[in-house]
Design a protein around this motif. Structure first.
Motif, short mmCIF file in Angstrom:
data_model
loop_
_atom_site.label_atom_id
_atom_site.label_comp_id
_atom_site.label_asym_id
_atom_site.label_seq_id
_atom_site.Cartn_x
_atom_site.Cartn_y
_atom_site.Cartn_z
N SER A 100 0.82 -1.21 0.00
CA SER A 100 0.00 0.00 0.00
C SER A 100 0.85 1.26 0.00
N GLU A 104 1.02 4.02 -3.08
CA GLU A 104 0.80 5.45 -2.89
C GLU A 104 1.97 6.26 -3.44
N ARG A 107 1.53 6.28 -7.14
CA ARG A 107 0.45 7.19 -7.52
C ARG A 107 0.94 8.63 -7.62
N LYS A 108 1.70 9.06 -6.65
CA LYS A 108 2.20 10.43 -6.65
C LYS A 108 3.12 10.67 -7.84
N GLU A 111 1.02 10.87 -11.11
CA GLU A 111 0.30 12.13 -11.27
C GLU A 111 1.15 13.19 -11.95
N ARG A 120 -8.13 8.45 -5.94
CA ARG A 120 -7.62 7.52 -4.95
C ARG A 120 -8.77 6.76 -4.29
N ASP A 121 -8.60 5.46 -4.18
CA ASP A 121 -9.56 4.61 -3.51
C ASP A 121 -8.78 3.70 -2.57
N GLU A 122 -9.01 3.82 -1.28
CA GLU A 122 -8.23 3.06 -0.30
C GLU A 122 -8.39 1.56 -0.46
N ILE A 127 -3.42 1.11 -9.48
CA ILE A 127 -3.80 2.45 -9.92
C ILE A 127 -3.95 2.45 -11.43
#
Length: 217
Positions: A100, A104, A107-108, A111, A120-122, A127
């Protein structure tokens, strides 16, 4: 062997490559993305240089292997796509092999590399990011362009494949909007009773995507 059509966003040229599944994708740097990872068992796929460069940048900044869960998906195939950009060859769903915290971090980075990253979906275990066409002209604002005679690129290839899957053959899927593609589109427009102008606009994209997309799993 697979054929990959690549629209070069810098030169405006459409390029064709023949590669085995184990070889790297055209414009991939460092062997981080194979043809199989990008398009599975498909024999024909398409993308553009902006998408490949976004992948290269993300992969370089992340600095570790990233599992590709889904990338190019044929609109007439049986694999389901998370969103329509997979059909255009400009999207990646990645990262199901990551923790996780790693996800994350990815993801950053994504972007800053791609045009759009899904919210974002926990609960998400991966992604989805894409290098969509801008500005958008698609009913879900997913960045599908207006196309007409003379247009070239991966989005034209998508239209040709989508029309063919519905029985309106545009000839070979070559990414070039010529007389055969226009004739097939006009026949499709006539059957759908929409404006018969031979131009792919928002309403045509909506029909082509919805009529071809496999049902959600």
């Amino acid at each position: 062997m697979a054929t990959i059509l690549v629209f070069n966003n810098g030169t405006g040229a459409l390029e064709s490559y023949t590669r085995s599944a184990s070889q790297s994708m055209p414009y991939n740097i460092g062997g981080t993305l194979s043809v199989r990872e990008f398009m599975g068992d498909e024999s024909l796929g398409y993308t553009d240089t902006d998408t490949m460069q976004a992948w290269n940048l993300m992969r370089q900044e992340f600095g570790m292997p990233v599992r590709v869960d889904e990338a190019f998906v044929s609109i007439s195939g049986s694999r389901s796509a998370n969103h329509p950009q997979h059909y255009a060859g400009t999207a990646f769903t990645v990262g199901s092999n990551l923790s996780s915290s790693e996800l994350e971090q990815l993801r950053k980075i994504a972007e800053g590399c791609f045009s759009y990253v899904h919210p974002r979906d926990e609960r998400a275990l991966s992604i989805s990011a894409d290098k969509r066409y801008m500005p958008s002209n698609y009913f879900l604002t997913s960045g599908f362009p207006t196309l007409r005679s003379g247009s070239k690129g991966n989005y034209v290839a998508l239209v040709q494949e989508a029309l063919g899957a519905l029985g309106y053959s545009a000839g070979s899927v070559d990414g070039v909007f010529g007389v055969n593609t226009e004739a097939a589109l006009r026949n499709f427009e006539n059957a759908r009773r929409v404006s018969e102008d031979g131009i792919v606009t928002r309403i045509n994209w909506e029909s082509l995507i919805n009529m071809n997309s496999p049902p959600a799993a």
